[in-house]
Design a protein around this motif. Structure first.
Motif, mmCIF file in Angstrom:
data_model
loop_
_atom_site.group_PDB
_atom_site.id
_atom_site.type_symbol
_atom_site.label_atom_id
_atom_site.label_comp_id
_atom_site.label_asym_id
_atom_site.label_seq_id
_atom_site.Cartn_x
_atom_site.Cartn_y
_atom_site.Cartn_z
ATOM 1 N N LEU A 162 0.890 -1.298 0.152
ATOM 2 C CA LEU A 162 -0.034 0.112 -0.191
ATOM 3 C C LEU A 162 0.844 1.291 0.172
ATOM 4 N N PHE A 163 0.629 2.333 -0.904
ATOM 5 C CA PHE A 163 1.059 3.448 -0.958
ATOM 6 C C PHE A 163 2.546 3.635 -1.693
ATOM 7 N N TYR A 164 2.488 4.800 -2.637
ATOM 8 C CA TYR A 164 3.614 4.799 -3.378
ATOM 9 C C TYR A 164 3.575 4.149 -4.656
ATOM 10 N N ASP A 224 5.563 5.223 -8.239
ATOM 11 C CA ASP A 224 6.534 4.335 -8.831
ATOM 12 C C ASP A 224 6.153 3.872 -10.204
ATOM 13 N N LEU A 225 4.914 3.896 -10.440
ATOM 14 C CA LEU A 225 4.195 3.456 -11.843
ATOM 15 C C LEU A 225 4.601 4.702 -12.922
ATOM 16 N N CYS A 226 4.601 5.694 -12.257
ATOM 17 C CA CYS A 226 4.462 7.071 -13.200
ATOM 18 C C CYS A 226 5.886 7.200 -13.506
ATOM 19 N N ARG A 227 6.770 7.088 -12.458
ATOM 20 C CA ARG A 227 8.291 7.393 -12.674
ATOM 21 C C ARG A 227 8.830 6.137 -13.681
ATOM 22 N N SER A 265 6.700 2.022 2.570
ATOM 23 C CA SER A 265 6.814 2.302 1.224
ATOM 24 C C SER A 265 7.791 3.236 0.686
ATOM 25 N N GLU A 266 7.863 4.334 1.499
ATOM 26 C CA GLU A 266 8.827 5.514 1.424
ATOM 27 C C GLU A 266 10.376 4.951 1.149
ATOM 28 N N TYR A 267 10.400 4.301 2.227
ATOM 29 C CA TYR A 267 12.134 3.737 2.231
ATOM 30 C C TYR A 267 12.043 2.791 0.988
ATOM 31 N N HIS A 268 11.100 2.237 0.822
ATOM 32 C CA HIS A 268 11.113 1.121 -0.617
ATOM 33 C C HIS A 268 11.540 1.783 -1.448
ATOM 34 N N VAL A 269 10.695 2.763 -2.071
ATOM 35 C CA VAL A 269 10.900 3.603 -3.508
ATOM 36 C C VAL A 269 12.275 4.263 -3.355
ATOM 37 N N LEU A 297 17.802 8.067 2.494
ATOM 38 C CA LEU A 297 16.953 7.513 3.321
ATOM 39 C C LEU A 297 16.669 8.536 4.285
ATOM 40 N N PRO A 298 15.474 8.503 4.997
ATOM 41 C CA PRO A 298 15.143 9.435 5.996
ATOM 42 C C PRO A 298 16.271 9.138 7.512
ATOM 43 N N GLY A 299 16.340 10.037 8.207
ATOM 44 C CA GLY A 299 17.085 9.689 9.300
ATOM 45 C C GLY A 299 16.414 9.133 10.365
#
Length: 302
Positions: A178-180, A184-187, A229-233, A241-243
């Motif tokens: 779920l999410f992103y 990802d598809l648009c990219r 999902s943010e980490y994944h993409v 990556l976020p801290g």
């Protein structure tokens, strides 16, 4: 209205969507668009509602998530175009014809989206995205296009896709629950030199977030997957990556809301922290959902 069954099939993924599914399917039927409803093991009769509305129903034995559910629906379709539709979205009269006309006018466009109107009347437009080029992610108020426009990102709430292009790129990333998925598809579509077009003459009303009845546990799960999902993409596209700061902030907020018995907000912030920590440890979203050993489903329709 003349049936468009030879041109386009709507794909609707439902998960406890009984409250909104009838209006979604009625709007599609009024436009002459047949629907495939992929039901993610709903417990509220969503699958039966879809069958009574005349949709083809694919029943998943468990919740496969948004992207994987749509992948199954698109594979089951046989038309050159598929219309991804959230169950809390109602396509407006004439919108499908406008989208198909735009697809004919812009043969390099693999994805096209209508103006998406929220309950407040605001037009939802999000050309900025984590995965958009930096020069397109400028701060400031976004200006609505006057007419059709190419954008770096289109919302997956309502998306017309050329089926063969979508399947040729592997569909939505099956690792994401779920999410992103739409980011990802648009990219990937852009990287493959396909255009993404916002179609001004088409519109749809979107309940946004009303596809499934809310609960504290569902808020935890949604925020878990949003963070994961943010980490994944980010990893997939080589972005930093976020801290640890956001994780600590979310943990503190979860504790604070717990002390004042704000359970919904406590669970939301706890989910954000847990999802980020799981991503940092290398845990998969599918493992959390018990899907890590299960391939994407095919199967029979009812």
């Amino acid at each position: 209205m003349m049936s468009r069954a030879a041109e386009i099939t709507a794909i609707v993924v439902s998960f406890d969507s009984a409250a909104v599914l009838p209006a979604c399917l009625a709007a599609l039927a009024a436009e002459g668009v047949p629907a495939i409803v992929v039901d993610n093991a709903s417990g509220d009769g969503s699958a039966e509602i879809a069958e009574r509305a005349g949709a083809t129903v694919l029943r998943n034995a468990r919740n496969e998530g948004y992207g994987r559910g749509n992948n199954r629906g698109v594979r089951a379709a046989t038309t050159p175009f598929v219309l991804i539709v959230n169950p809390d979205l109602e396509i407006a009269p004439g919108a499908v014809a406008a989208l198909l006309a735009a697809a004919e006018a812009y043969p390099d466009a693999a994805a096209l989206a209508p103006r998406i109107i929220e309950p407040s009347g605001r037009v939802f437009l999000q050309p900025r995205s984590l995965l958009s080029p930096p020069h397109l992610n400028l701060p400031g108020r976004m200006v609505l296009p006057e007419g059709d426009a190419c954008l770096p990102f289109l919302s997956g709430a309502c998306l017309l896709l050329r089926r063969e292009v979508f399947l040729g790129l592997g569909g939505f990333d099956p690792a994401i629950f779920l999410f992103y998925e739409d980011d990802d598809l648009c990219r990937r579509l852009r990287d493959a030199d396909h255009a993404l077009v916002h179609v001004d003459a088409a519109s749809a009303r979107h309940g946004r977030g009303r596809s499934t009845a809310p609960s504290p546990q569902r808020r935890f799960t949604a925020r878990w997957h949003l963070a994961w999902s943010e980490y994944h993409v980010r990893r997939a596209y080589g972005l930093p990556l976020p801290g640890l700061g956001p994780i600590a902030t979310n943990l503190l907020k979860a504790a604070g809301y717990g002390l004042i018995a704000k359970r919904d907000k406590m669970m939301a912030h706890a989910g954000s922290a847990a999802g980020a920590l799981a991503a940092r440890r290398g845990q998969s979203a599918l493992a959390r959902q018990g899907l890590d050993t299960a391939p994407e489903q095919g199967g029979e329709a009812s």
